[in-house]
Design an enzyme around this catalytic site. Structure first.
Site, mmCIF file in Angstrom:
data_model
loop_
_atom_site.group_PDB
_atom_site.id
_atom_site.type_symbol
_atom_site.label_atom_id
_atom_site.label_comp_id
_atom_site.label_asym_id
_atom_site.label_seq_id
_atom_site.Cartn_x
_atom_site.Cartn_y
_atom_site.Cartn_z
ATOM 1 N NE ARG A 10 16.878 17.267 1.672
ATOM 2 C CZ ARG A 10 16.486 16.237 2.416
ATOM 3 N NH1 ARG A 10 17.206 15.162 2.509
ATOM 4 N NH2 ARG A 10 15.357 16.316 3.080
ATOM 5 N NE ARG B 34 5.743 -10.426 4.156
ATOM 6 C CZ ARG B 34 6.134 -10.187 2.920
ATOM 7 N NH1 ARG B 34 6.630 -9.006 2.617
ATOM 8 N NH2 ARG B 34 6.045 -11.089 1.990
ATOM 9 N N PRO C 32 0.820 -1.218 0.000
ATOM 10 C CG PRO C 32 -0.807 -1.567 1.624
ATOM 11 C CD PRO C 32 0.505 -2.066 1.145
ATOM 12 C CD GLU C 33 4.354 2.389 -3.418
ATOM 13 O OE1 GLU C 33 4.512 3.452 -4.038
ATOM 14 O OE2 GLU C 33 4.946 1.341 -3.717
#
Length: 282
Positions: free
Chosen positions: A154, A115, A2-3
């Site tokens: 970054r 899990r 799930p994203e």
DNA sequence: AGCTACTCCTGGTAGC
DNA sequence: TGCTACCAGGAGTAGC
């Protein structure tokens, strides 16, 4: 896994079943799923009414009220194998049921998780708990100018940064790989070397991938992700690189390769996603 | 501070 | 057939 698109789908399909319902009882079968201690979870959840169900990043947020006053929220993160669904009281809980919330209409909200990485926690101050997340990629603030400026500060590689929820909220392994391919960017590109027009392409690719995936109820390439209705998503049929190692690129026919970036399986086309930036024409 | 490595878990699968 | 070893992965945390 799930994203953002999967969590958005769960929120949409679950909303009519839980908003307005009060939680009458809780059955915690795996303590770590509720944050380690069932007692505060029980105290926060039982007797409260769900007044809203929203998504922020990959979190589901169930806002709670007691006697008409705000009473915190339940925050749910499905991680890899979590699943939420509402069933009649008579339905038997599955062997992977971790938390069961009894609702005042006689039905039960099941949180299953093979899990055990997922969480369903009570949070008295949900805004604080969600404060460190980056912008939502489908909101207007996520545009080429913002992304280019953010990337310039970054030093790391592009892919690990896109997976960092504090940088940008909601993307996971699948949608990062798919977005980078559509944008023609290599996952190991140095963030601060990404040019303005490349950042703009990436913004459009991320938006396109997420929008298409939401329209198809997310992706189900293994047995884990199912909607609350028990149905698989359909976006796996539109994968261009994820889980396609060795198969031909749909753009140029070169074989898709799999590498490891930041301990994550990473799929790309070496031809469409060159390691070195293409020379700008101007 | 910012980046990388390790940890949590278990079912599925590869290899013998 | 049945065993073992290893893999997948999000995000919190520890360490450099």
């Amino acid at each position: 896994m799930p994203e953002l698109p999967e969590v958005e789908t769960v929120a949409r399909l679950l909303r009519p079943h839980v908003v307005g319902r009060s939680i009458t009882d809780a059955d915690v079968r795996w303590a770590r799923s509720v944050g380690g201690s069932p007692r505060p979870f029980f105290a926060g959840a039982v007797g409260a009414r769900v007044v809203r169900l929203t998504r922020r990043a990959k979190f589901l947020r169930f806002d709670l009220e007691r006697a008409g006053a705000d009473a915190g929220a339940l925050l749910c993160h499905l991680r890899m194998t979590g699943r939420l669904h509402v069933e009649p009281r008579a339905a038997q809980a599955g062997s992977y049921a971790r938390v069961l919330l009894h609702l005042d209409d006689g039905r039960v909200l099941h949180f299953d998780d093979v899990r055990k990485f997922g969480r369903l926690v009570f949070e008295p101050d949900p805004a604080r708990a969600l404060a460190n997340l980056g912008p939502e990629p489908l909101e207007a603030a996520f545009d080429g100018a913002w992304l280019h400026a953010a990337l310039r500060t970054r030093r790391g590689r592009l892919k690990p940064l896109l997976l960092d929820q504090g940088f940008l909220a909601g993307l996971g392994n699948i949608y990062v790989d798919e977005s980078l391919h559509r944008a023609g960017l290599h996952p190991l590109r140095l963030a601060h070397r990404v040019r303005a027009e490349e950042a703009q392409r990436l913004v459009l690719a991320v938006r396109e991938v997420l929008t298409r995936a939401i329209a198809r109820d997310g992706s189900s390439f293994d047995s884990f992700y199912r909607t609350p209705e028990g149905l698989p998503g359909g976006f796996q049929d539109e994968f261009r690189v994820y889980d396609r190692a060795g198969e031909p690129c749909l753009t140029c026919r070169a074989p898709i390769v799999r590498i490891v970036v930041g301990q994550r399986g990473t799929h790309l086309c070496g031809c469409c996603q060159p390691r070195r930036p293409q020379r700008s024409s101007r």
